[in-house]
Design an enzyme around this catalytic site. Structure first.
Site, PDB file in Angstrom:
ATOM      1  N   CYS A   1      -2.271  12.052   3.008  1.00  0.00           N
ATOM      2  CA  CYS A   1      -2.429  12.180   1.558  1.00  0.00           C
ATOM      3  C   CYS A   1      -3.610  13.114   1.322  1.00  0.00           C
ATOM      4  O   CYS A   1      -4.666  12.941   1.940  1.00  0.00           O
ATOM      5  CB  CYS A   1      -2.701  10.801   0.942  1.00  0.00           C
ATOM      6  SG  CYS A   1      -3.172  10.866  -0.807  1.00  0.00           S
TER       7      CYS A   1
ATOM      8  N   GLU B   1       0.851  -1.202   0.000  1.00  0.00           N
ATOM      9  CA  GLU B   1       0.000   0.000   0.000  1.00  0.00           C
ATOM     10  C   GLU B   1       0.882   1.246   0.000  1.00  0.00           C
ATOM     11  O   GLU B   1       1.643   1.474   0.932  1.00  0.00           O
ATOM     12  CB  GLU B   1      -0.921  -0.015   1.225  1.00  0.00           C
ATOM     13  CG  GLU B   1      -1.688   1.255   1.472  1.00  0.00           C
ATOM     14  CD  GLU B   1      -2.505   1.737   0.288  1.00  0.00           C
ATOM     15  OE1 GLU B   1      -2.216   2.856  -0.209  1.00  0.00           O
ATOM     16  OE2 GLU B   1      -3.402   1.009  -0.156  1.00  0.00           O
ATOM     17  N   LYS B   2       0.765   2.056  -1.041  1.00  0.00           N
ATOM     18  CA  LYS B   2       1.657   3.204  -1.241  1.00  0.00           C
ATOM     19  C   LYS B   2       1.470   4.339  -0.240  1.00  0.00           C
ATOM     20  O   LYS B   2       2.297   5.237  -0.158  1.00  0.00           O
ATOM     21  CB  LYS B   2       1.507   3.733  -2.661  1.00  0.00           C
ATOM     22  CG  LYS B   2       0.122   4.263  -2.976  1.00  0.00           C
ATOM     23  CD  LYS B   2      -0.007   4.596  -4.439  1.00  0.00           C
ATOM     24  CE  LYS B   2      -1.449   4.853  -4.810  1.00  0.00           C
ATOM     25  NZ  LYS B   2      -1.645   4.729  -6.229  1.00  0.00           N
ATOM     26  N   HIS B   3       0.396   4.347   0.524  1.00  0.00           N
ATOM     27  CA  HIS B   3       0.135   5.432   1.472  1.00  0.00           C
ATOM     28  C   HIS B   3       0.731   5.201   2.859  1.00  0.00           C
ATOM     29  O   HIS B   3       0.772   6.111   3.673  1.00  0.00           O
ATOM     30  CB  HIS B   3      -1.372   5.647   1.620  1.00  0.00           C
ATOM     31  CG  HIS B   3      -2.010   6.170   0.383  1.00  0.00           C
ATOM     32  ND1 HIS B   3      -2.591   5.347  -0.547  1.00  0.00           N
ATOM     33  CD2 HIS B   3      -2.144   7.425  -0.086  1.00  0.00           C
ATOM     34  CE1 HIS B   3      -3.060   6.077  -1.539  1.00  0.00           C
ATOM     35  NE2 HIS B   3      -2.798   7.347  -1.286  1.00  0.00           N
TER      36      HIS B   3
ATOM     37  N   HIS C   1      -2.489  15.298  -6.380  1.00  0.00           N
ATOM     38  CA  HIS C   1      -2.415  14.109  -5.520  1.00  0.00           C
ATOM     39  C   HIS C   1      -1.003  14.000  -4.938  1.00  0.00           C
ATOM     40  O   HIS C   1      -0.054  13.739  -5.673  1.00  0.00           O
ATOM     41  CB  HIS C   1      -2.745  12.868  -6.358  1.00  0.00           C
ATOM     42  CG  HIS C   1      -2.901  11.615  -5.557  1.00  0.00           C
ATOM     43  ND1 HIS C   1      -3.086  10.408  -6.174  1.00  0.00           N
ATOM     44  CD2 HIS C   1      -2.903  11.364  -4.226  1.00  0.00           C
ATOM     45  CE1 HIS C   1      -3.197   9.460  -5.251  1.00  0.00           C
ATOM     46  NE2 HIS C   1      -3.087  10.026  -4.058  1.00  0.00           N
TER      47      HIS C   1
ATOM     48  N   HIS D   1       4.103   6.513  -4.840  1.00  0.00           N
ATOM     49  CA  HIS D   1       2.946   7.387  -4.600  1.00  0.00           C
ATOM     50  C   HIS D   1       3.062   8.592  -5.519  1.00  0.00           C
ATOM     51  O   HIS D   1       4.147   9.157  -5.668  1.00  0.00           O
ATOM     52  CB  HIS D   1       2.896   7.856  -3.143  1.00  0.00           C
ATOM     53  CG  HIS D   1       1.635   8.587  -2.825  1.00  0.00           C
ATOM     54  ND1 HIS D   1       1.425   9.892  -3.212  1.00  0.00           N
ATOM     55  CD2 HIS D   1       0.505   8.177  -2.206  1.00  0.00           C
ATOM     56  CE1 HIS D   1       0.215  10.261  -2.820  1.00  0.00           C
ATOM     57  NE2 HIS D   1      -0.361   9.228  -2.206  1.00  0.00           N
TER      58      HIS D   1
ATOM     59  N   HIS E   1      -6.454  10.659  -0.046  1.00  0.00           N
ATOM     60  CA  HIS E   1      -6.830   9.437   0.665  1.00  0.00           C
ATOM     61  C   HIS E   1      -6.674   9.504   2.179  1.00  0.00           C
ATOM     62  O   HIS E   1      -6.764   8.483   2.855  1.00  0.00           O
ATOM     63  CB  HIS E   1      -6.051   8.253   0.089  1.00  0.00           C
ATOM     64  CG  HIS E   1      -6.335   8.048  -1.354  1.00  0.00           C
ATOM     65  ND1 HIS E   1      -5.420   8.363  -2.342  1.00  0.00           N
ATOM     66  CD2 HIS E   1      -7.450   7.607  -1.984  1.00  0.00           C
ATOM     67  CE1 HIS E   1      -5.960   8.106  -3.521  1.00  0.00           C
ATOM     68  NE2 HIS E   1      -7.185   7.648  -3.337  1.00  0.00           N
TER      69      HIS E   1
END
Length: 130
Positions: free
Chosen positions: A115, A15-17, A51, A45, A118
């Site tokens: 983020c 998961e990139k976050h 973003h 990311h 997100h």
């Protein structure tokens, strides 16, 4: 609603976050050691005007202590913004930070990030003493 309910967690490898916390698993007591926190370590990311990661915050919770302690707060404020338009700016910051700290007892490092699309994410890593 509790603050902790606003944070999402996952494995930073998928998961990139999720903040990836990198430091030795065991360190010498009362001696400075480096810690690197990054996002998108395995899966990149985006870093665009639309973003991006705005900040990373780090805390330390000593083993057996009721309280946690803020270690640092790091803001990333350049994401290609410009009067010419989105992503036309001359500067970008990257969502990676390296700092040093020293601890007197074992405990847990906690990193949180935000983020702009997100929301809030967190991860943690136990740090023992040698």
């Amino acid at each position: 609603m509790k603050m902790c309910d606003m944070f999402q967690t996952a494995d930073w490898k998928t998961e990139k976050h999720v903040p990836a916390i990198e430091c030795d698993d065991a360190v010498a007591a009362d001696a400075f050691f480096p810690v690197t926190v990054s996002l998108g370590k395995e899966i990149a990311h985006p870093n665009t005007t639309e973003h991006h990661i705005r900040w990373i915050r780090c805390y330390f919770k000593p083993e057996g202590d009721k309280f946690s302690y803020e270690v640092g707060s790091f803001e990333f404020t350049a994401h290609g913004e410009c009067a010419k338009g989105p992503n036309e700016g001359p500067v970008y910051t990257n969502h990676t930070v390296t700092f040093q700290l020293k601890i007197k007892t074992p405990g847990v490092l906690v990193a949180s990030s935000f983020c702009n699309i997100h929301g809030l994410w967190e991860s943690s890593k136990a740090v023992a003493l040698k």
